[in-house]
Design an enzyme around this catalytic site. Sequence first.
Site, short mmCIF file in Angstrom:
data_model
loop_
_atom_site.label_atom_id
_atom_site.label_comp_id
_atom_site.label_asym_id
_atom_site.label_seq_id
_atom_site.Cartn_x
_atom_site.Cartn_y
_atom_site.Cartn_z
N SER A 283 34.18 42.42 36.35
CA SER A 283 35.43 42.49 37.10
C SER A 283 35.33 42.12 38.58
O SER A 283 36.34 42.14 39.27
CB SER A 283 36.00 43.91 36.99
OG SER A 283 35.19 44.82 37.71
N ASN B 216 44.16 42.56 54.29
CA ASN B 216 42.89 43.31 54.20
C ASN B 216 42.57 44.06 55.48
O ASN B 216 42.13 45.22 55.43
CB ASN B 216 41.73 42.34 53.89
CG ASN B 216 41.82 41.77 52.48
OD1 ASN B 216 42.51 42.32 51.63
ND2 ASN B 216 41.14 40.66 52.25
N THR C 41 44.75 40.68 34.83
CA THR C 41 44.87 40.73 36.29
C THR C 41 45.92 39.75 36.80
O THR C 41 46.18 38.71 36.16
CB THR C 41 43.50 40.39 36.92
OG1 THR C 41 43.66 40.15 38.31
CG2 THR C 41 42.89 39.12 36.32
N ASP C 42 46.44 40.03 38.00
CA ASP C 42 47.36 39.07 38.63
C ASP C 42 46.62 37.84 39.15
O ASP C 42 47.25 36.83 39.48
CB ASP C 42 48.15 39.74 39.77
CG ASP C 42 47.27 40.28 40.91
OD1 ASP C 42 46.02 40.24 40.79
OD2 ASP C 42 47.85 40.76 41.91
N GLU C 43 45.26 37.91 39.21
CA GLU C 43 44.51 36.80 39.79
C GLU C 43 44.60 35.54 38.94
O GLU C 43 44.29 34.44 39.42
CB GLU C 43 43.05 37.21 40.01
CG GLU C 43 42.95 38.43 40.89
CD GLU C 43 41.57 38.77 41.41
OE1 GLU C 43 40.73 37.86 41.52
OE2 GLU C 43 41.35 39.95 41.72
N ASP D 292 31.70 51.28 25.36
CA ASP D 292 31.33 50.72 26.68
C ASP D 292 29.84 50.40 26.65
O ASP D 292 29.03 51.20 26.18
CB ASP D 292 31.65 51.74 27.78
CG ASP D 292 31.62 51.12 29.17
OD1 ASP D 292 32.67 51.08 29.83
OD2 ASP D 292 30.53 50.65 29.59
N PHE E 245 39.86 47.15 28.12
CA PHE E 245 39.53 47.06 29.55
C PHE E 245 38.22 46.33 29.80
O PHE E 245 38.01 45.82 30.91
CB PHE E 245 39.35 48.47 30.16
CG PHE E 245 40.57 49.33 30.20
CD1 PHE E 245 41.45 49.26 31.27
CD2 PHE E 245 40.82 50.25 29.19
CE1 PHE E 245 42.57 50.08 31.32
CE2 PHE E 245 41.93 51.08 29.24
CZ PHE E 245 42.81 51.00 30.31
N PRO F 30 32.38 45.03 56.47
CA PRO F 30 32.44 43.56 56.43
C PRO F 30 33.79 43.03 55.99
O PRO F 30 34.21 43.21 54.85
CB PRO F 30 31.35 43.20 55.39
CG PRO F 30 31.24 44.41 54.52
CD PRO F 30 31.66 45.60 55.33
N TYR G 267 35.99 39.75 55.28
CA TYR G 267 35.77 38.33 55.03
C TYR G 267 36.77 37.48 55.82
O TYR G 267 37.99 37.77 55.83
CB TYR G 267 35.98 37.99 53.55
CG TYR G 267 35.01 38.65 52.57
CD1 TYR G 267 33.80 39.21 52.98
CD2 TYR G 267 35.31 38.70 51.21
CE1 TYR G 267 32.94 39.80 52.08
CE2 TYR G 267 34.45 39.27 50.30
CZ TYR G 267 33.26 39.83 50.73
OH TYR G 267 32.42 40.41 49.83
N PRO H 295 33.79 32.04 49.27
CA PRO H 295 34.19 30.67 48.88
C PRO H 295 35.42 30.70 47.98
O PRO H 295 35.50 31.52 47.06
CB PRO H 295 32.97 30.15 48.10
CG PRO H 295 31.87 31.12 48.33
CD PRO H 295 32.47 32.42 48.79
N LYS I 175 39.27 35.56 32.97
CA LYS I 175 40.36 36.43 32.53
C LYS I 175 41.54 35.59 32.00
O LYS I 175 42.17 35.95 31.01
CB LYS I 175 40.84 37.33 33.68
CG LYS I 175 39.85 38.40 34.10
CD LYS I 175 39.53 39.42 33.03
CE LYS I 175 40.67 40.36 32.72
NZ LYS I 175 40.24 41.48 31.82
N TYR J 19 35.77 34.54 37.96
CA TYR J 19 36.33 35.75 37.36
C TYR J 19 37.74 35.49 36.83
O TYR J 19 38.04 35.76 35.66
CB TYR J 19 36.37 36.89 38.40
CG TYR J 19 37.28 38.03 38.01
CD1 TYR J 19 36.99 38.84 36.92
CD2 TYR J 19 38.46 38.29 38.73
CE1 TYR J 19 37.84 39.88 36.55
CE2 TYR J 19 39.31 39.33 38.36
CZ TYR J 19 39.00 40.13 37.27
OH TYR J 19 39.85 41.14 36.89
N SER J 20 38.63 34.97 37.70
CA SER J 20 40.03 34.82 37.25
C SER J 20 40.14 33.78 36.15
O SER J 20 40.98 33.90 35.25
CB SER J 20 40.96 34.52 38.43
OG SER J 20 40.55 33.39 39.15
#
Length: 352
Positions: free
Chosen positions: A84, A258, A133-135, A32, A80, A214, A216, A291, A163, A159-160
């Site tokens: 992220s 959320n 990830t599922d994203e 790491d 991993f 917060p 979104y 966004p 990945k 990010y997605s």
Amino acid sequence: MTILVTGGAGFIGSNFVLDWFKSSDEPVVNLDALTYAGNLENLAPLKDDSRHIFVKGDICDRALIDQLLATHRPRAIVHFAAESHVDRSIHGPGAFMRTNVEGTFSLLEAARAYWSALQGDAKAGFRFHHVSTDEVYGSLKPEDPPFAETNPYEPNSPYSASKAASDHLVRAWHHTYGLPVVTTNCSNNYGPLHFPEKLIPLMIVNALAGKPLPVYGDGQQIRDWLYVTDHCSGIRAVLAGGALGETYNIGGWNEKANIDIVKTVCALLDELRPDPAGPYSRLITYVTDRPGHDRRYAIDARKIERELGWRPAETFETGIRKTVAWYLENEAWVARVQSGAYRDWVSQQYGD
Ligand code: NAD
Ligand code: TYD
């Protein structure tokens, strides 16, 4: 026998390593880079444990990985390590391309060279397990069925996209070179040791500090929530029995909006640590949306159940209660991770 874990000082990786030793004595080499998200304190219970070998280093450092593979001769790599956080990827995508894409490439090349030189059972048994990830599947409409492994990739955030790129590399290294890979795509994890920049731990620590919570946009975005130790058991199941070159979706069967997550956290805190100033939900504050915010993720986790007999052990109700309780019992951990760098991020993302 030994396994090499990358990113094992982060949220899921450290839970995976701690969980691993509950059912196995097989040593873990843990590589790491200790970015802002890596925290050696997560691994404190293993400080004097000779089964755990921690190495501070970067997955982009090919020479280091070659040396670790040659020295420790692992039977598997569980990967991993990644940048992220979607919001950070919007502010600064470069680190995501470097670690998630180039880092995975470097690890795959090192694994290929090492695996190619193995013989017999060692070669046949070797696994490269890629944690994703599922994203990568993009965003669902309300009436869409949940993501299956056959869904097309439609990543929407830096990010997605990074990945998704790494998933494609892993797939290609299997298809072209025969590298024995498995990939898991899981939903939003939650649980102990979660860095408080993500939704659930952020809401808990802000509420306890009397700060705004917060939310979104309209707060109606939906995620599937997976308790982190269920993710760990799912990875172990796929590592042990997953078919080579296959991908497995891992989900908690917990689709939640959320705003409902935030209200649940508030209600648990009202019960466990009531605030004389009033219910924690008074702190809910709707803020400008992210966004490109994906509206809905949901996971069809029937393949891993059908082929490997895995199902999550926790419901959302049991998992979120354990999570809130963990944060209440570990306020010193929270205080220590809220370093200067963390404060810089919060003021960049949410303003002062
Ligand atoms: P995290 O951000 O908490 O931890 C990432 C770890 O990787 C940190 O310890 C960091 O120091 C390390 N790291 C970063 N760059 C590195 C590099 N170049 N070399 C070596 N180490 C490096 O992430 P997480 O939430 O634990 O996620 C772990 C994996 O699971 C990631 O691949 C992520 O994409 C995936 N995932 C996470 C979730 C979630 O809900 N958290 C959901 C689906 C998939
Ligand atoms: P997050 O924990 O960042 O995970 P991801 O973006 O990978 O799903 O966010 C989960 C959901 O919560 C997502 O829809 C964004 C939303 N969210 C907020 O409403 N407020 C916040 O402060 C954060 C961090 C997230």
